[in-house]
Motif scaffolding. Structure first.
Motif, mmCIF file in Angstrom:
data_model
loop_
_atom_site.group_PDB
_atom_site.id
_atom_site.type_symbol
_atom_site.label_atom_id
_atom_site.label_comp_id
_atom_site.label_asym_id
_atom_site.label_seq_id
_atom_site.Cartn_x
_atom_site.Cartn_y
_atom_site.Cartn_z
ATOM 1 N N ARG A 1 0.861 -1.193 0.000
ATOM 2 C CA ARG A 1 0.000 0.000 0.000
ATOM 3 C C ARG A 1 0.895 1.241 0.000
ATOM 4 N NH1 ARG A 1 -5.171 -0.329 -0.346
ATOM 5 N NH2 ARG A 1 -6.120 -2.276 0.294
ATOM 6 N N CYS A 2 0.484 2.235 -0.757
ATOM 7 C CA CYS A 2 1.235 3.487 -0.835
ATOM 8 C C CYS A 2 1.245 4.154 0.539
ATOM 9 C CB CYS A 2 0.588 4.403 -1.874
ATOM 10 S SG CYS A 2 1.401 6.009 -2.022
ATOM 11 N N VAL A 3 2.419 4.586 0.967
ATOM 12 C CA VAL A 3 2.536 5.227 2.278
ATOM 13 C C VAL A 3 1.929 6.632 2.280
ATOM 14 C CG1 VAL A 3 4.572 3.893 2.984
ATOM 15 C CG2 VAL A 3 4.882 6.096 1.819
ATOM 16 N N ASP A 4 1.694 7.199 1.111
ATOM 17 C CA ASP A 4 1.113 8.536 1.033
ATOM 18 C C ASP A 4 -0.405 8.507 0.890
ATOM 19 O OD1 ASP A 4 3.622 9.646 1.268
ATOM 20 O OD2 ASP A 4 3.860 10.017 -0.882
ATOM 21 N N GLU B 1 11.068 -2.866 -2.630
ATOM 22 C CA GLU B 1 11.134 -1.919 -1.516
ATOM 23 C C GLU B 1 10.275 -0.677 -1.759
ATOM 24 O OE1 GLU B 1 14.440 -0.463 -4.234
ATOM 25 O OE2 GLU B 1 13.356 -2.297 -3.861
ATOM 26 N N ALA B 2 9.579 -0.609 -2.898
ATOM 27 C CA ALA B 2 8.778 0.567 -3.241
ATOM 28 C C ALA B 2 7.745 0.866 -2.155
ATOM 29 C CB ALA B 2 8.080 0.371 -4.580
ATOM 30 N N ALA B 3 7.710 2.125 -1.738
ATOM 31 C CA ALA B 3 6.796 2.549 -0.672
ATOM 32 C C ALA B 3 5.608 3.327 -1.215
ATOM 33 C CB ALA B 3 7.542 3.419 0.339
ATOM 34 N N ARG B 4 5.705 3.779 -2.463
ATOM 35 C CA ARG B 4 4.668 4.646 -3.024
ATOM 36 C C ARG B 4 4.179 4.124 -4.360
ATOM 37 N NH1 ARG B 4 8.397 7.857 -0.612
ATOM 38 N NH2 ARG B 4 7.542 9.342 0.905
ATOM 39 N N CYS B 5 2.926 4.471 -4.672
ATOM 40 C CA CYS B 5 2.401 4.210 -6.013
ATOM 41 C C CYS B 5 3.146 5.131 -6.980
ATOM 42 C CB CYS B 5 0.894 4.451 -6.055
ATOM 43 S SG CYS B 5 0.404 6.172 -5.780
ATOM 44 N N GLN C 1 5.000 8.695 -6.051
ATOM 45 C CA GLN C 1 6.452 8.715 -6.209
ATOM 46 C C GLN C 1 6.861 9.836 -7.151
ATOM 47 O OE1 GLN C 1 8.686 6.819 -4.487
ATOM 48 N NE2 GLN C 1 10.253 8.108 -5.394
ATOM 49 N N SER C 2 6.117 10.036 -8.225
ATOM 50 C CA SER C 2 6.418 11.117 -9.166
ATOM 51 C C SER C 2 6.311 12.473 -8.481
ATOM 52 C CB SER C 2 5.464 11.079 -10.356
ATOM 53 O OG SER C 2 5.689 9.938 -11.122
ATOM 54 N N ARG C 3 5.264 12.669 -7.684
ATOM 55 C CA ARG C 3 5.107 13.939 -6.955
ATOM 56 C C ARG C 3 6.258 14.143 -5.967
ATOM 57 N NH1 ARG C 3 -0.141 12.550 -7.767
ATOM 58 N NH2 ARG C 3 -0.384 11.316 -5.863
ATOM 59 N N THR C 4 6.659 13.092 -5.287
ATOM 60 C CA THR C 4 7.760 13.189 -4.325
ATOM 61 C C THR C 4 9.063 13.582 -5.025
ATOM 62 O OG1 THR C 4 6.765 11.561 -2.855
ATOM 63 C CG2 THR C 4 9.117 11.891 -2.635
ATOM 64 N N GLU C 5 9.322 12.985 -6.185
ATOM 65 C CA GLU C 5 10.547 13.294 -6.914
ATOM 66 C C GLU C 5 10.520 14.698 -7.490
ATOM 67 O OE1 GLU C 5 11.095 10.122 -9.706
ATOM 68 O OE2 GLU C 5 11.517 8.680 -8.101
ATOM 69 N N ARG C 6 9.360 15.187 -7.909
ATOM 70 C CA ARG C 6 9.280 16.563 -8.445
ATOM 71 C C ARG C 6 9.545 17.582 -7.349
ATOM 72 N NH1 ARG C 6 4.801 14.605 -11.507
ATOM 73 N NH2 ARG C 6 3.399 15.395 -9.904
#
Length: 110
Positions: A77-80, A95-99, A103-108
């Protein structure tokens, strides 16, 4: 991905990261007599080693967090946003924590 497979892959990743980190922390130049002109190459090698060590340490932290999510029942499940992380993403990055969207929003933001 089922929990047993995820745990096996994450624990394997953790063991490999620990081996890599131990190698990177070692002193590969120990015992070598380097000349002054080689000092610049040593600095470049040290910078490269530090960057690889930092990346491996960050990934190790992500793997440990994924193992905790497995134990807590939140793995996959996405942590966000809480939506399911796509199976393909977990296959590629256990190990992915986000959908993908989060993840795209976090990286931007970085």
């Amino acid at each position: 991905m089922d929990a047993a497979t995820a745990r096996m892959r994450l624990e394997s990743m953790l063991a490999e990261l620990d081996r890599s980190i131990n190698v990177l922390r070692g002193d590969p130049a120990a015992g070598r007599d380097r000349s002054l002109p080689d000092a610049g190459a040593d600095l470049t090698d040290a910078d490269r080693t530090r960057a690889m060590l930092d990346a491996a340490s960050r990934q190790r932290t992500a793997v440990l967090a994924a193992l905790r999510r497995l134990d807590d029942g939140g793995y996959g499940r996405c942590v966000d946003c809480g939506t399911l992380v796509p199976e393909g993403r977990l296959e590629a990055r256990p190990e992915a924590a986000r959908c993908v969207g989060c993840q795209s929003r976090t990286e931007r933001r970085r």
